[in-house]
Design an enzyme around this catalytic site. Structure first.
Site, short mmCIF file in Angstrom:
data_model
loop_
_atom_site.label_atom_id
_atom_site.label_comp_id
_atom_site.label_asym_id
_atom_site.label_seq_id
_atom_site.Cartn_x
_atom_site.Cartn_y
_atom_site.Cartn_z
N GLU A 96 18.71 -9.52 -26.80
CA GLU A 96 18.93 -10.41 -27.92
C GLU A 96 17.94 -10.29 -29.58
OE1 GLU A 96 22.15 -13.05 -27.78
OE2 GLU A 96 23.15 -12.19 -26.80
N GLU A 118 26.99 -8.53 -20.99
CA GLU A 118 27.37 -10.53 -21.27
C GLU A 118 28.41 -10.54 -21.55
OE1 GLU A 118 24.61 -13.36 -22.42
OE2 GLU A 118 22.90 -12.22 -21.53
#
Length: 496
Positions: free
Chosen positions: A118, A265
């Site tokens: 991220e 995720e």
């Protein structure tokens, strides 16, 4: 509530994300535990639970050595704090690959490198070197003839997708176009995939009750409750699919139409503080069970039905050292001792790998439950729920004690086990709860003590279980004396 067992993994072995080769379920392995198991113990747990795909947040040498010769498919990661070095130097990237990949492959079955995590939202200052880092790493793999076996990508937060509903109008945050456009072209040219982190839990929590809980948890919705994209007329029954399709449409907006998605995720926390009422064991169980079923059935999404969306669950262990709220520490499937946090029950096809013969669980009337609600739930179970309640008739083994709570417990437990102890089958609008204490007494034997639910080595298909929150109990419509007996198809505990 006592600790519940058993979580079993048996996932498909394909690592290629295409419609015809099927999807897989993997797990993320975090290490922020005060009593982190050693690599050998971690691998023992993975093997015991038949977990065939894992993502590491680094490329720990001891962990990679422990995974050697197991066949487990491994995604290694360049940690965020190493990204600048790798992205600014071809030599540094080549050294990283030599040390963390080539030195272990093929004994350790490394299939992908995740470059950071991220970065655009967590470490935006490093974003300018992200694509160069991916390019340098791929060049090093190419030099070692590993570029076909090992893909390079980077996990992105779904928050970079703006106006995500309706999905057909979604687009990536334009400020990141200078990074995203070359990144997506890199993925396209190298035959890699977009890594995306998808968290319906946060979408639900941040929606101020706009997103229904059932929609976030993959629970069945009536047609009039489904979300409809007004531009495509596609119907969405869950947040997960809507986010995935939003990403597909956002890529198409940038003229990228053939890059598949792997969810790196996704999960749901099993515990939270007072401000996190959605973080419960039941919700975590429901979400993960339904997510796994959804993925392994190759359901795909409304935009791409039948196209695999392989997913890594977040995460293997509860991480008690993670900073932040209570929920941040409780995303795990297991505690540090390898004990499952909750039962995960699934339906599908294949062979049963193991039976839950330890720490058997039962569904009982909740202490202090409203008597009228208990009676209504009892009536439903013995009527629409098709539980054979004849054992509670006068003169039968489970008539005594002649109380609503006792009779409700018998009916609830029977329904719970006949439906494979699936998510939501011990709720009954909040008047039931799960326990490890056997409520059997005298000759009144409860379903959980009869070993009648588990079928060793045999697959039994079932209808989808219904959440207790949507049972539609009608008080007074069915009385406990109007009983119909019908065997509900048993649910086996399996992954595909």
């Amino acid at each position: 509530m006592g600790l519940l067992l058993l979580l079993l993994f048996a996932v498909l072995s394909s690592s290629v994300v295409t419609a015809d080769e099927g999807a897989f379920i993997g797990v993320n392995i975090g290490t922020a535990l005060s009593d982190m198991p050693n690599p050998t113990q971690v691998v023992q747990l993975l093997k015991a639970q038949q977990i065939r795909h894992v993502r590491l947040y680094d490329a720990d040498r001891a962990m990679l050595l422990a995974l050697a010769k197991t066949g487990i498919r491994v995604t290694v990661s360049v940690p965020n704090n190493e990204l600048l070095g790798v992205g600014q130097s071809n030599a540094t990237a080549a050294n990283w690959v030599a040390r963390n990949v080539v030195a272990h492959y093929p004994a350790t079955n490394i299939t992908a490198i995740a470059v950071g995590s991220e970065i655009l939202t967590v470490l935006p200052n490093a974003a300018p070197v992200l694509v160069s880092a991916m390019t340098y790493l791929h060049s090093a793999l190419l030099a070692s003839n590993l570029d076909k076996q090992i893909k390079v990508s980077t996990p992105l937060s779904s928050s970079i997708i703006l106006d995500s509903f309706p999905p057909s109008q979604a687009f990536f945050n334009r400020s990141w176009d200078p990074v995203l456009v070359p990144m997506l072209k890199f993925l396209q040219q190298t035959g890699s995939y977009l890594m995306l982190n998808v968290y319906p839990y946060y979408d639900y929590m941040q929606s101020n009750n706009v997103i229904p809980l059932d929609y976030a948890l993959f629970r069945p919705l009536p047609p009039n409750k489904e979300a409809v994209d007004s531009n495509t007329l596609l119907h969405y029954t869950n947040v997960f699919d809507a986010v995935i399709d939003a990403a597909y449409f956002a890529m198409a907006y940038l003229n990228i139409t053939n890059v598949p998605i792997v969810v790196t995720e996704s999960g749901w926390p099993s515990k939270g503080d007072a401000s996190e009422p959605g973080a419960t064991i039941d919700n975590a169980n429901t979400y993960n069970s339904n997510l796994i079923r959804h993925v392994l059935n190759n359901t795909g999404t409304p935009k791409h039905p039948g196209v695999a969306v392989s997913t890594y669950l977040y995460e293997l262990y509860n991480e008690d050292l993670r900073p932040g709220s209570v929920s941040e520490k409780n995303w795990g499937l297991f505690d540090a001792n390898g004990v499952p946090i909750y039962i995960m029950r699934l339906t599908g096809s294949g062979s049963v790998l193991a039976n839950d013969t330890t720490n058997q669980t039962y569904c009982v009337a909740r202490d202090g439950a409203d008597q009228k609600m208990l009676q209504a739930a009892l009536d439903w179970a013995c009527g629409q729920g098709k539980v054979d309640c004849s054992a509670m008739l006068q003169g039968q083994p489970c008539y005594e004690p002649d109380t609503v709570a006792a009779h409700a417990t018998y009916a609830f437990d029977t329904y719970y086990h006949e439906n494979g102890m699936g998510p939501g089958t011990c709720d009954f609008n909040g008047v039931a709860s799960i326990t490890t204490t056997n409520p059997s007494h005298g000759t009144c034997l409860y379903a959980g003590s009869k070993n009648g639910t588990f079928i060793n080595g045999t697959t039994v298909q079932s209808t989808n279980s219904t959440s207790g929150s949507s049972l539609g109990v009608n008080g007074g419509v069915f009385s406990s004396s109007l009983i119909s007996g019908a065997l509900v198809l048993l649910v086996s505990l399996i992954f595909l």
